[in-house]
Design a protein around this motif. Structure first.
Motif, PDB file in Angstrom:
ATOM      1  N   LEU A 183      58.341  20.824  10.950  1.00 24.70           N
ATOM      2  CA  LEU A 183      58.649  20.663  12.418  1.00 24.70           C
ATOM      3  C   LEU A 183      57.372  21.309  13.326  1.00 24.70           C
ATOM      4  O   LEU A 183      56.600  22.090  12.742  1.00 24.70           O
ATOM      5  N   THR A 184      56.903  20.579  14.274  1.00 28.87           N
ATOM      6  CA  THR A 184      55.940  21.242  15.235  1.00 28.87           C
ATOM      7  C   THR A 184      56.189  22.216  16.167  1.00 28.87           C
ATOM      8  O   THR A 184      57.661  22.301  16.287  1.00 28.87           O
ATOM      9  N   ASP A 237      56.516  22.194  19.219  1.00 29.72           N
ATOM     10  CA  ASP A 237      57.314  21.609  20.219  1.00 29.72           C
ATOM     11  C   ASP A 237      58.480  20.734  19.774  1.00 29.72           C
ATOM     12  O   ASP A 237      59.295  19.976  20.570  1.00 29.72           O
ATOM     13  N   ARG A 292      59.066  18.504  17.544  1.00 28.12           N
ATOM     14  CA  ARG A 292      58.814  17.276  16.861  1.00 28.12           C
ATOM     15  C   ARG A 292      58.575  17.336  15.297  1.00 28.12           C
ATOM     16  O   ARG A 292      58.148  18.357  14.980  1.00 28.12           O
ATOM     17  N   LEU A 293      58.814  16.023  14.633  1.00 29.88           N
ATOM     18  CA  LEU A 293      58.703  15.963  13.211  1.00 29.88           C
ATOM     19  C   LEU A 293      57.446  15.383  12.985  1.00 29.88           C
ATOM     20  O   LEU A 293      57.090  14.380  13.205  1.00 29.88           O
ATOM     21  N   VAL A 310      65.028   6.276  16.051  1.00 33.24           N
ATOM     22  CA  VAL A 310      64.165   7.319  16.607  1.00 33.24           C
ATOM     23  C   VAL A 310      62.789   6.434  16.570  1.00 33.24           C
ATOM     24  O   VAL A 310      62.478   6.058  15.313  1.00 33.24           O
ATOM     25  N   THR A 340      56.039   7.433  16.938  1.00 36.36           N
ATOM     26  CA  THR A 340      55.100   7.520  17.975  1.00 36.36           C
ATOM     27  C   THR A 340      53.772   7.725  17.590  1.00 36.36           C
ATOM     28  O   THR A 340      52.740   7.015  18.442  1.00 36.36           O
ATOM     29  N   HIS A 341      53.404   8.420  16.705  1.00 36.01           N
ATOM     30  CA  HIS A 341      52.060   8.483  16.196  1.00 36.01           C
ATOM     31  C   HIS A 341      51.892   8.236  14.698  1.00 36.01           C
ATOM     32  O   HIS A 341      52.918   8.536  13.791  1.00 36.01           O
TER      33      HIS A 341
END
Length: 169
Positions: free
Chosen positions: A13-14, A16, A18-19, A62, A65-66
């Motif tokens: 996990l980041t 913020d 996110r995974l 989900v 995104t990157h």
């Protein structure tokens, strides 16, 4: 999470929330042309998404995104290399984490900082605290052996991820 299988998928996990998921296809340095590398990159991205969705079915819808890809450093014995640069006092390096750099870099940084600052509490060196790694046969007659070894690592990582998919031809 990190797996003991070399090049196996990992996630964390980041800050913020996110995974980040990683892992990929093992390739011999300069052993694959740009077109084949692009195909393998797309394959690796797809395989990681399948692994993520199998591991966490609630993430099935989900959007990813990157995506990014790049080379990693591997060593013949599977251990990283952390140590002083010969002939350069006060200069150290860390590398060859064999696909586990995100997890290992924190420990390496702590060790390097303590060693460089002369901290009396510097832990005893670990087996990978060494001034050089065993050389990989990246040219000559040993190159096919290196390719076979990397292919075996790739198959092991795919089995560990539960992906029964084949690398595209």
């Amino acid at each position: 999470m990190i797996d003991a299988v070399p090049l196996a998928p990992y996630f964390r996990l980041t800050a913020d929330g996110r995974l980040v998921v990683g892992g990929g296809t093992a390739l011999c340095p300069d052993g694959v042309g740009p077109r084949r590398r692009a195909v393998l990159r797309v394959f690796a991205f797809h395989r990681l998404e399948q692994w993520l969705r199998a591991l966490h079915p609630a993430l099935a819808g989900v959007e990813v995104t990157h995506r990014w890809a790049g080379g990693i450093a591997v060593t013949a014995d599977g251990l990283p290399v952390v140590g002083p640069v010969r002939g350069r006092p006060g200069v150290w390096y860390a590398g060859g984490c064999n696909g586990h750099g995100l997890a290992m870099s924190v420990a390496h940084g702590s060790y390097l900082a303590a060693a460089l600052l002369g901290d009396a509490d510097t832990p005893e060196p670990l087996p990978w605290h060494r001034s050089r790694a065993p050389r990989l046969p990246v040219s000559g007659p040993a190159r096919p052996l290196l390719r076979a070894h990397l292919a075996a690592l790739d198959r092991t990582a795919r089995r560990a991820a539960g992906a029964g998919t084949r690398t595209p031809g």
